[in-house]
Each structure stands twice: as structure tokens, then as C-alpha cells.
Scaffold this active site. Sequence first.
Site, PDB file in Angstrom:
ATOM      1  N   THR A  36       0.809  -1.226   0.000  1.00 12.81           N
ATOM      2  CA  THR A  36       0.000   0.000   0.000  1.00 12.81           C
ATOM      3  C   THR A  36       0.837   1.269   0.000  1.00 12.81           C
ATOM      4  O   THR A  36       0.352   2.332  -0.419  1.00 12.81           O
ATOM      5  CB  THR A  36      -0.914   0.037   1.231  1.00 12.81           C
ATOM      6  OG1 THR A  36      -0.098   0.072   2.421  1.00 12.81           O
ATOM      7  CG2 THR A  36      -1.834  -1.176   1.265  1.00 12.81           C
TER       8      THR A  36
ATOM      9  N   GLU B 153      -3.737  -6.426  -1.259  1.00 14.13           N
ATOM     10  CA  GLU B 153      -2.877  -5.320  -0.814  1.00 14.13           C
ATOM     11  C   GLU B 153      -2.301  -5.658   0.561  1.00 14.13           C
ATOM     12  O   GLU B 153      -3.002  -6.207   1.422  1.00 14.13           O
ATOM     13  CB  GLU B 153      -3.673  -4.019  -0.723  1.00 14.13           C
ATOM     14  CG  GLU B 153      -4.056  -3.419  -2.064  1.00 14.13           C
ATOM     15  CD  GLU B 153      -2.955  -2.551  -2.662  1.00 14.13           C
ATOM     16  OE1 GLU B 153      -1.883  -2.451  -2.039  1.00 14.13           O
ATOM     17  OE2 GLU B 153      -3.196  -1.969  -3.740  1.00 14.13           O
TER      18      GLU B 153
END
Length: 341
Positions: free
Chosen positions: A113, A175
Site C-alpha cells: 500500500t 494489498e
Amino acid sequence: MRKTLYIIGLSFFVFSCTSQKNVKQNASRTNKQVVQPKTPVAKTPSEKPKPQITHEGGVDFFTTNIADATKNNNTVSYGSIVSAKPAGYKVVKTYFPAVGQNFRQRYLILHYTALPDDKSVAVLTQQEVSAHYLVNNTGDNEIYQLVDENKRAYHAGVSSWRSDKNLNDTSIGIEIVNAGFRTDSAKTRVFAAFSDDQIKKVAALAKDIITRYQIPATNVLAHSDIAATRKQDPGPLFPWKKLYDEYQIGMWYDEAAKQTFLTQAQTDFTTRYSEPAFIFMIQTALQKFGYGLELTGAWDDSTKKTIEAFQYHFRPEKYDGIMDAETWAILQALNQKYPIK
């Protein structure tokens, strides 16, 4: 004579009337046969009985595979069956399911991220970017689901692998909360490490997804693999070899094959490094493996970034984007192990 003609005429009239009556009766019978009630389509003797659809909470589920798995066909639904509701008509599942079907989910793409936990959640849920799952870094046993697996998440962007493009259409995105990288004084990217807890979560999650959707090793990729000229995640500190060795996830080369190619590669790099034909051959090998790379015969910026992405994944000890003998040997070993089918 008149009497004889009268008798003949009367006989003909009686015969004619009788014939017409029979024709009417036959026509009546024919009409009755045409309007016989429609019978259901009979199953052929070779057709196997299908498992029942499960009904729960007002929705339908089908959790059995009756298709030919060797053809990558699968009839399992990992969620409720979505059906049309046309006005004035009834959609029935009398012949559900057809055996000729497979999964939309053909790729698993891993990202970081480049944000802390709270901002990662905010961005991935409130903005026009998303992923199916988010692996936090808070030390708990939770994995956040953000998008239904049957829907497209906006995680891959402009992307390609082998003959496929726009991989949002065919992938599941994971993610991982991670700071990404910073640039040091020498303008070298310094990447942040992943915690052991995160890697265990990623491994368990990836294994589950790969198993359910029959995703091949060649389709378990980094964001940097499918968008090499613009992305770096999840970077060189993501432990691809650990996932391969300990969880049988993704691709890795065989050391013996690499060593075999390395001997020849060292000779090539001594004598042929600057030759356009040699560069073209390396670009072709990268493209064959899966990278979306234009063949130019020059060490251009796109080629450098593609080599860098390859090194992130398969040679994390060196990720300067410069092709050397060992990187070339690894690439050849991978192409030998994972040919395009």
C-alpha cells in the site's frame, strides 16, 4: 336402362359420402395429435444425475463440481447464484448447471500500500482504488475483505501478462500494508520489510484463493510484473522464494538449470552485451516469459524497468535494472520451466 343408371348413380353417391366422412374423421384425429401436451426433454442415458442446488436464506447455491477439471472447467459457485428476474417470466434451473464453464478469477496479484494501516483502509475503501483483500500490520489474525471476489476491484490498472491485458477483469488483488520505499543519497530505492505475521497471512490467503480457483503458478504475480514500467510493489523484500519453498505458491527457478545456463551466459556477456541482436534476444525472452515489453534491440528505459521488475521478483539481491549473466541465466531457466502452453 334408366333403372340401371339410377342404381349406379345412387351407389356412387353413397360411396362418395362415406369417403368424405372418413376423411373428416381422419382429419379430426390428426388435429388431436398436433395439440398433444409438451413433454420435458428426456435425459440421455449418458447424462449423470446432477447434485441438488442448495437453498439457504432465500438464495441458491451450487457447491459441487460436475465438470471436467482436466479442461479447467468448474461448476462450483463460491457464493450465491446470481440469476435474472425478467418481468413476466420465470427463470428456472431445470438444467442447471452446464458443464462448460470456468472461473473469471485467473490471476492473483500482490501489492503493497505504501501507507500505514489506517490510511490504507481509508484509501482502499473511500477512493477509486481498491483490492479484494487487505493484509494489515497490526499483529492480529484478521484479514480485511473489501471487494466481493465475483466483482472487479480497481487494483491492477493498465496491465498485461503474456496474451492477457487489463487484468482487473480476471484477477483477485491482495494489498499488504507496507511503507514501500524511500530513496537514499545515492538515489537508490531502499524498501521496507514485511513482518512475519503478514507473510503468514498472505500465504494462507493466497493458498486458499489459488486452490479454489485453480490459478496456475505462472499467474501468481507482483504488481510490478504486470505493470513493469510504472510499479515497484511489492518490491524485492517480498519473500517470493519462501512462498514457493514453504507453501508451493507462485514460480521459482531450479538452481541446477540456472547453473547450466550461467556458464554460457557469462561467455555471452563478455562478447555480445552491446550487440542489438543479443539485446533483442533478451527482450524476446522477457516478453516470452510474460512481460509486456516492446522489442527494440536497445537497452532503453522500458527494458531497464522491466529487468528491474524481474529482479525484484527473482533476483532480489540485485535490482539495478542492468541485465547481467546471472539474471539472464535465471530468465532462461524460468522460461524452460514455465513454457507457454
